[in-house]
Design a protein around this motif. Structure first.
Motif, PDB file in Angstrom:
ATOM      1  N   PHE A 312       0.835  -1.203   0.000  1.00 21.43           N
ATOM      2  CA  PHE A 312       0.000   0.000   0.000  1.00 21.43           C
ATOM      3  C   PHE A 312       0.870   1.254   0.000  1.00 21.43           C
ATOM      4  O   PHE A 312       0.581   2.223  -0.705  1.00 21.43           O
ATOM      5  N   GLU A 313       1.944   1.227   0.772  1.00 20.50           N
ATOM      6  CA  GLU A 313       2.855   2.366   0.807  1.00 20.50           C
ATOM      7  C   GLU A 313       3.462   2.634  -0.565  1.00 20.50           C
ATOM      8  O   GLU A 313       3.640   3.790  -0.960  1.00 20.50           O
ATOM      9  N   LYS A 314       3.754   1.583  -1.309  1.00 21.15           N
ATOM     10  CA  LYS A 314       4.366   1.752  -2.625  1.00 21.15           C
ATOM     11  C   LYS A 314       3.380   2.307  -3.656  1.00 21.15           C
ATOM     12  O   LYS A 314       3.785   2.704  -4.751  1.00 21.15           O
ATOM     13  N   LEU A 315       2.109   2.351  -3.285  1.00 21.88           N
ATOM     14  CA  LEU A 315       1.100   2.920  -4.176  1.00 21.88           C
ATOM     15  C   LEU A 315       0.749   4.361  -3.834  1.00 21.88           C
ATOM     16  O   LEU A 315       0.307   5.118  -4.715  1.00 21.88           O
ATOM     17  N   ILE A 316       0.944   4.766  -2.561  1.00 24.36           N
ATOM     18  CA  ILE A 316       0.418   6.074  -2.161  1.00 24.36           C
ATOM     19  C   ILE A 316       1.452   7.029  -1.576  1.00 24.36           C
ATOM     20  O   ILE A 316       1.164   8.212  -1.414  1.00 24.36           O
ATOM     21  N   SER A 317       2.647   6.576  -1.236  1.00 24.79           N
ATOM     22  CA  SER A 317       3.590   7.468  -0.546  1.00 24.79           C
ATOM     23  C   SER A 317       4.512   8.188  -1.516  1.00 24.79           C
ATOM     24  O   SER A 317       4.793   7.721  -2.624  1.00 24.79           O
ATOM     25  N   GLY A 318       5.015   9.330  -1.054  1.00 25.00           N
ATOM     26  CA  GLY A 318       5.880  10.154  -1.885  1.00 25.00           C
ATOM     27  C   GLY A 318       7.180   9.492  -2.273  1.00 25.00           C
ATOM     28  O   GLY A 318       7.797   9.862  -3.277  1.00 25.00           O
ATOM     29  N   MET A 319       7.620   8.519  -1.488  1.00 22.66           N
ATOM     30  CA  MET A 319       8.876   7.843  -1.793  1.00 22.66           C
ATOM     31  C   MET A 319       8.803   7.074  -3.109  1.00 22.66           C
ATOM     32  O   MET A 319       9.804   6.935  -3.824  1.00 22.66           O
ATOM     33  N   ALA A 359       5.395  16.611  -8.736  1.00 27.01           N
ATOM     34  CA  ALA A 359       4.284  17.531  -8.485  1.00 27.01           C
ATOM     35  C   ALA A 359       4.441  18.809  -9.309  1.00 27.01           C
ATOM     36  O   ALA A 359       3.466  19.336  -9.853  1.00 27.01           O
ATOM     37  N   ALA A 360       5.670  19.306  -9.400  1.00 23.97           N
ATOM     38  CA  ALA A 360       5.916  20.530 -10.167  1.00 23.97           C
ATOM     39  C   ALA A 360       5.553  20.334 -11.635  1.00 23.97           C
ATOM     40  O   ALA A 360       4.945  21.213 -12.263  1.00 23.97           O
ATOM     41  N   MET A 361       5.924  19.178 -12.207  1.00 18.70           N
ATOM     42  CA  MET A 361       5.586  18.891 -13.606  1.00 18.70           C
ATOM     43  C   MET A 361       4.086  18.716 -13.776  1.00 18.70           C
ATOM     44  O   MET A 361       3.482  19.233 -14.725  1.00 18.70           O
ATOM     45  N   HIS A 362       3.484  17.996 -12.855  1.00 17.26           N
ATOM     46  CA  HIS A 362       2.058  17.695 -12.946  1.00 17.26           C
ATOM     47  C   HIS A 362       1.221  18.967 -12.854  1.00 17.26           C
ATOM     48  O   HIS A 362       0.206  19.118 -13.550  1.00 17.26           O
ATOM     49  N   THR A 401      -0.767   9.833  -9.643  1.00 12.84           N
ATOM     50  CA  THR A 401      -1.229  10.652  -8.512  1.00 12.84           C
ATOM     51  C   THR A 401      -2.681  10.369  -8.173  1.00 12.84           C
ATOM     52  O   THR A 401      -3.041  10.225  -6.999  1.00 12.84           O
ATOM     53  N   GLU A 402      -3.512  10.309  -9.204  1.00 13.17           N
ATOM     54  CA  GLU A 402      -4.934  10.060  -8.962  1.00 13.17           C
ATOM     55  C   GLU A 402      -5.128   8.718  -8.273  1.00 13.17           C
ATOM     56  O   GLU A 402      -5.893   8.603  -7.309  1.00 13.17           O
ATOM     57  N   ARG A 403      -4.457   7.689  -8.755  1.00 15.47           N
ATOM     58  CA  ARG A 403      -4.603   6.369  -8.131  1.00 15.47           C
ATOM     59  C   ARG A 403      -4.180   6.412  -6.662  1.00 15.47           C
ATOM     60  O   ARG A 403      -4.910   5.936  -5.778  1.00 15.47           O
ATOM     61  N   GLY A 404      -3.005   6.982  -6.377  1.00 20.06           N
ATOM     62  CA  GLY A 404      -2.506   7.009  -5.012  1.00 20.06           C
ATOM     63  C   GLY A 404      -3.409   7.775  -4.063  1.00 20.06           C
ATOM     64  O   GLY A 404      -3.710   7.310  -2.955  1.00 20.06           O
ATOM     65  N   ALA A 405      -3.857   8.946  -4.491  1.00 22.65           N
ATOM     66  CA  ALA A 405      -4.691   9.779  -3.628  1.00 22.65           C
ATOM     67  C   ALA A 405      -6.044   9.134  -3.364  1.00 22.65           C
ATOM     68  O   ALA A 405      -6.554   9.163  -2.240  1.00 22.65           O
ATOM     69  N   ARG A 406      -6.621   8.528  -4.385  1.00 22.96           N
ATOM     70  CA  ARG A 406      -7.944   7.917  -4.215  1.00 22.96           C
ATOM     71  C   ARG A 406      -7.863   6.663  -3.338  1.00 22.96           C
ATOM     72  O   ARG A 406      -8.780   6.383  -2.564  1.00 22.96           O
ATOM     73  N   GLY A 434       4.231  16.300   3.535  1.00 26.48           N
ATOM     74  CA  GLY A 434       4.439  17.154   2.374  1.00 26.48           C
ATOM     75  C   GLY A 434       3.611  16.787   1.169  1.00 26.48           C
ATOM     76  O   GLY A 434       3.229  17.656   0.373  1.00 26.48           O
ATOM     77  N   LEU A 435       3.322  15.497   0.992  1.00 33.27           N
ATOM     78  CA  LEU A 435       2.544  15.066  -0.166  1.00 33.27           C
ATOM     79  C   LEU A 435       1.155  15.696  -0.130  1.00 33.27           C
ATOM     80  O   LEU A 435       0.643  16.190  -1.143  1.00 33.27           O
ATOM     81  N   TYR A 436       0.540  15.690   1.043  1.00 33.70           N
ATOM     82  CA  TYR A 436      -0.789  16.281   1.193  1.00 33.70           C
ATOM     83  C   TYR A 436      -0.723  17.799   1.231  1.00 33.70           C
ATOM     84  O   TYR A 436      -1.543  18.488   0.625  1.00 33.70           O
ATOM     85  N   GLU A 437       0.280  18.322   1.910  1.00 31.31           N
ATOM     86  CA  GLU A 437       0.361  19.765   2.115  1.00 31.31           C
ATOM     87  C   GLU A 437       0.746  20.526   0.853  1.00 31.31           C
ATOM     88  O   GLU A 437       0.185  21.589   0.546  1.00 31.31           O
ATOM     89  N   HIS A 438       1.690  19.990   0.080  1.00 26.84           N
ATOM     90  CA  HIS A 438       2.249  20.746  -1.041  1.00 26.84           C
ATOM     91  C   HIS A 438       1.788  20.276  -2.425  1.00 26.84           C
ATOM     92  O   HIS A 438       1.995  20.992  -3.399  1.00 26.84           O
ATOM     93  N   TYR A 439       1.201  19.092  -2.506  1.00 30.19           N
ATOM     94  CA  TYR A 439       0.787  18.552  -3.803  1.00 30.19           C
ATOM     95  C   TYR A 439      -0.715  18.774  -3.946  1.00 30.19           C
ATOM     96  O   TYR A 439      -1.518  17.927  -3.583  1.00 30.19           O
ATOM     97  N   ARG A 440      -1.078  19.928  -4.487  1.00 37.99           N
ATOM     98  CA  ARG A 440      -2.488  20.340  -4.529  1.00 37.99           C
ATOM     99  C   ARG A 440      -3.371  19.330  -5.248  1.00 37.99           C
ATOM    100  O   ARG A 440      -4.484  19.020  -4.787  1.00 37.99           O
ATOM    101  N   ILE A 441      -2.927  18.822  -6.392  1.00 36.01           N
ATOM    102  CA  ILE A 441      -3.766  17.894  -7.165  1.00 36.01           C
ATOM    103  C   ILE A 441      -3.957  16.589  -6.395  1.00 36.01           C
ATOM    104  O   ILE A 441      -5.059  16.018  -6.386  1.00 36.01           O
ATOM    105  N   PHE A 442      -2.914  16.117  -5.730  1.00 37.22           N
ATOM    106  CA  PHE A 442      -3.050  14.916  -4.894  1.00 37.22           C
ATOM    107  C   PHE A 442      -4.116  15.161  -3.825  1.00 37.22           C
ATOM    108  O   PHE A 442      -4.994  14.323  -3.600  1.00 37.22           O
TER     109      PHE A 442
END
Length: 490
Positions: A312-319, A359-362, A401-406, A434-442
């Protein structure tokens, strides 16, 4: 003379014909490559799809795994469900000046601030972050704890307590641990491996820390070592009694929540007199046949330091998000020449694409995707690629990103469903990282997934909010709760 002219005209005509043929072939080849690129991305998008039905399957699997893990001490669930030794969460009326520490890997974050009650924000917040030297980490555990105690003592002396009438000797020092603490502190590894956080190793760490703090003249002592996500839960509970869960979504991920003691097997409970238990789910270990896994995820898993685990971590975490994107881009570069006839060498380097760059590219909304172009050049030395290629890069980022966030949203709904609060009670979930705080689309995808799952009639019952004070401040709220609990006991 006329013969020479005829020959020249014929040669020119032939050359034009040849050039025309080459151009048509090149256009046809480009069209084929574009078609193949789109086919690969479409297939990837289908495999990553998270329709509401799948999200509910994942949420229901969360509930099942939580029940199994809480019902037995046997390791027969994909969730570890560590029952914390935190016996009290803040009530919101704790006031005073408090100190906290967060240890993440080799990074030590020290904080202090004033809490003025749930109607007041944190004030006088001070932070200092240092890296523990490799030479210290290579030493014995006593050397590491002595170094940590020394730095804490320095920090306290630089930021003396603002007088609030509470004697310092009655105060507790909040201390939270973040993954991957065991990677640099081998003696701490077992603190995250047992369902009971009240184990001899963790108790030994607390004892060593307090001894070192005393040796450095510190009056404050540590009550317990607590997962950072539980600190986030403490911060949420301080400001709202309906705060029932906390999620960390950064380079790593975890979830913690408050469970009724009646739902936990007797051999797992720490405090028989407590009606509520604080549980660190270690939800990165969650696995389910309903998770939308792809061949790229299989590659990331196989090449990781822990294959077959932390799915699960490999699907949703920033790493891992950036690494999945890199794997897809590498396939496109090899099979469709997305970035030219030669595969960029740096594109073959694992984990070179970090989630902030992704995130910057997205989130590049410029007409010609300038930021995408800059990042591709900066990270992979891809200095020239078409606008179409830049659009494809952004699309791959969006799919991952969409998959991980959902999926993270489905996990949150699963927790609320396990607590029986979906239909009849308001629930607040605190999220930090940081993933939640700085990645607006996520962040937007996460919120929308919860809304889609619960619908307009029930979605208002689950309130997701950012942590109070930012990353690491959970240690301050724990210090406040432990201090006030200590006063009550004495």
């Amino acid at each position: 003379m006329r013969k020479n002219v005829v020959v020249a005209v014929s040669t020119t005509t032939l050359a034009l014909v040849v050039v025309g043929v080459l151009i048509r072939r090149w256009k046809r080849w480009k069209e084929q490559q574009l078609w193949k690129t789109k086919q690969i991305i479409r297939k990837f998008a289908r495999e990553c799809a998270t329709p509401v039905t799948k999200l509910w399957q994942v949420a229901d699997d969360f509930v099942s795994n939580m029940k199994v893990s809480l019902g037995s001490s046997d390791e027969n669930s994909t969730l570890n469900m560590v029952i914390s030794n935190v016996t009290s969460l803040p009530l919101g009326d704790e006031e005073g000046f408090f100190y906290g520490v967060n240890l993440q890997g080799k990074h030590l974050l020290m904080l202090c601030a004033r809490l003025g009650g749930k109607s007041m924000p944190i004030s006088a917040l001070q932070r200092e972050e240092i890296s523990i030297p490799d030479a210290v980490l290579a030493g014995a555990s006593e050397e590491i704890t002595d170094y940590v105690a020394t730095e804490i003592a320095k920090f306290v002396s630089l930021h003396p307590e603002i007088q609030d009438g509470a004697p310092a000797k009655k105060k507790k020092l909040g201390f939270t641990l973040s993954y991957p603490v065991d990677e640099v502190l081998p003696f701490a590894a077992t603190t995250f491996q047992r369902k009971s956080a009240n184990n001899p190793v963790r108790k030994g760490m607390v004892k060593d820390l307090n001894k070192a703090l005393t040796n450095h003249g510190m009056k404050m002592h540590v009550s317990s070592l607590v997962d950072e996500t539980i600190g986030g839960l403490a911060g949420g509970r301080y400001y709202n009694r309906e705060s029932v869960a906390a999620i960390t979504l950064g380079m790593n991920t975890n979830a913690a929540y408050v469970e009724s003691a009646e739902e936990v097997a007797n051999d797992l409970t720490q405090s028989p007199n407590s009606s509520e238990l604080v549980i660190s789910m270690e939800w990165g270990k969650f696995n389910s046949p309903h998770l939308p896994l792809t061949s790229f995820d299989a590659s990331v898993d196989a090449e990781s330091s822990n294959p077959g685990r932390e799915i699960f971590e490999k699907l949703i975490s920033g790493m891992y998000l950036g690494e999945v994107v890199r794997q897809v881009l590498l396939k496109l570069a090899r099979e469709t020449a997305l970035f030219g006839s030669n595969v960029p060498p740096k594109l073959m380097t694992p984990y070179l694409l970090r989630s902030p760059d992704m995130a910057a590219m997205h989130q590049d909304m410029s007409e010609d995707r300038e930021i995408v172009s800059e990042k591709l050049s900066e990270i992979f030395d891809i200095d020239s690629c078409s606008l179409m290629a830049r659009e494809m890069v952004a699309e791959v980022c969006d799919i991952v990103t969409e998959r991980g966030a959902r999926l993270a949203g489905a996990g949150i709904v699963g927790i609320i469903k396990k607590l029986g609060r979906v239909e009849n009670r308001k629930s607040v979930v605190t999220v930090e990282g940081g993933l939640y705080e700085h990645y607006r689309i996520f962040r937007n995808y996460l919120h929308s997934s919860i809304w889609e799952m619960l619908g307009k009639d029930l979605s208002d019952n689950v309130i997701v909010e950012h942590s109070h004070g930012g990353s690491g401040t959970g240690a301050l709220f724990l210090a406040a709760a432990q201090t006030y609990a200590h006063r009550a006991d004495s």
